[in-house]
Scaffold this motif. Structure first.
Motif, PDB file in Angstrom:
ATOM      1  N   ARG A 158       0.829  -1.211   0.000  1.00  0.00           N
ATOM      2  CA  ARG A 158       0.000   0.000   0.000  1.00  0.00           C
ATOM      3  C   ARG A 158       0.865   1.264   0.000  1.00  0.00           C
ATOM      4  O   ARG A 158       0.548   2.252  -0.660  1.00  0.00           O
ATOM      5  CB  ARG A 158      -0.950  -0.004   1.193  1.00  0.00           C
ATOM      6  N   ARG A 159       1.976   1.206   0.743  1.00  0.00           N
ATOM      7  CA  ARG A 159       2.897   2.342   0.781  1.00  0.00           C
ATOM      8  C   ARG A 159       3.459   2.612  -0.610  1.00  0.00           C
ATOM      9  O   ARG A 159       3.535   3.766  -1.049  1.00  0.00           O
ATOM     10  CB  ARG A 159       4.027   2.059   1.764  1.00  0.00           C
ATOM     11  N   PHE A 160       3.834   1.556  -1.320  1.00  0.00           N
ATOM     12  CA  PHE A 160       4.379   1.723  -2.659  1.00  0.00           C
ATOM     13  C   PHE A 160       3.353   2.380  -3.583  1.00  0.00           C
ATOM     14  O   PHE A 160       3.671   3.314  -4.315  1.00  0.00           O
ATOM     15  CB  PHE A 160       4.829   0.382  -3.230  1.00  0.00           C
ATOM     16  N   VAL A 161       2.124   1.898  -3.540  1.00  0.00           N
ATOM     17  CA  VAL A 161       1.071   2.472  -4.383  1.00  0.00           C
ATOM     18  C   VAL A 161       0.842   3.939  -4.017  1.00  0.00           C
ATOM     19  O   VAL A 161       0.735   4.801  -4.902  1.00  0.00           O
ATOM     20  CB  VAL A 161      -0.238   1.661  -4.268  1.00  0.00           C
ATOM     21  N   LYS A 162       0.801   4.228  -2.727  1.00  0.00           N
ATOM     22  CA  LYS A 162       0.568   5.601  -2.278  1.00  0.00           C
ATOM     23  C   LYS A 162       1.700   6.520  -2.743  1.00  0.00           C
ATOM     24  O   LYS A 162       1.451   7.623  -3.232  1.00  0.00           O
ATOM     25  CB  LYS A 162       0.461   5.632  -0.747  1.00  0.00           C
ATOM     26  N   GLU A 163       2.944   6.058  -2.614  1.00  0.00           N
ATOM     27  CA  GLU A 163       4.082   6.871  -3.042  1.00  0.00           C
ATOM     28  C   GLU A 163       4.085   7.052  -4.559  1.00  0.00           C
ATOM     29  O   GLU A 163       4.412   8.121  -5.058  1.00  0.00           O
ATOM     30  CB  GLU A 163       5.393   6.250  -2.570  1.00  0.00           C
TER      31      GLU A 163
END
Length: 123
Positions: free
Chosen positions: A30-35
């Motif tokens: 999720r962090r990767f997608v958000k970034e």
């Protein structure tokens, strides 16, 4: 040979370890997608894929833990998730919120199954 669910203490330990590892993997995805979404339209082209590699390691460790207690079919589910993450490491632009949701859904189903076995309920 005994049924892998005969020793519920080992299964309970594995459940907690797998749950924590999968939670860490989901957070990384999720962090990767958000970034990636935050960088849309900026001068920076890509997000560091080490976050995806971290997610892959967590999923890999979870599959290994399930193998240790004789739950190879469940480990196979996680190996498929791991393979998907490996593909996303190679092509990070393909990782979408929907893909993360699908990986999470598979993990939650697996954890639900283990939880039912531990609770003495029909899976």
């Amino acid at each position: 040979m005994s049924d892998p669910t005969d020793d519920l203490s080992a299964l309970a330990w594995v459940y907690e370890e797998v749950r924590r590892s999968l939670e860490a993997a989901h957070k990384a995805l999720r962090r990767f997608v958000k970034e990636t979404e935050a960088l849309a339209g900026s001068d920076v082209d890509v997000v560091d894929p080490s976050v995806l590699r971290s997610a892959r390691v967590h999923i890999h460790q979870s599959a290994g833990a399930l193998d240790l207690v004789g739950l190879a079919p469940l480990a196979a589910v996680l190996r498929a998730s791991e393979a998907a993450v490996v593909r996303f490491v190679a092509k990070p632009q393909k990782l979408t919120p929907q893909a993360v949701e699908n990986l999470e859904r598979a993990s939650f189903a697996l954890l639900d199954y283990i939880g039912r076995v531990l609770g003495g309920k029909a899976p």
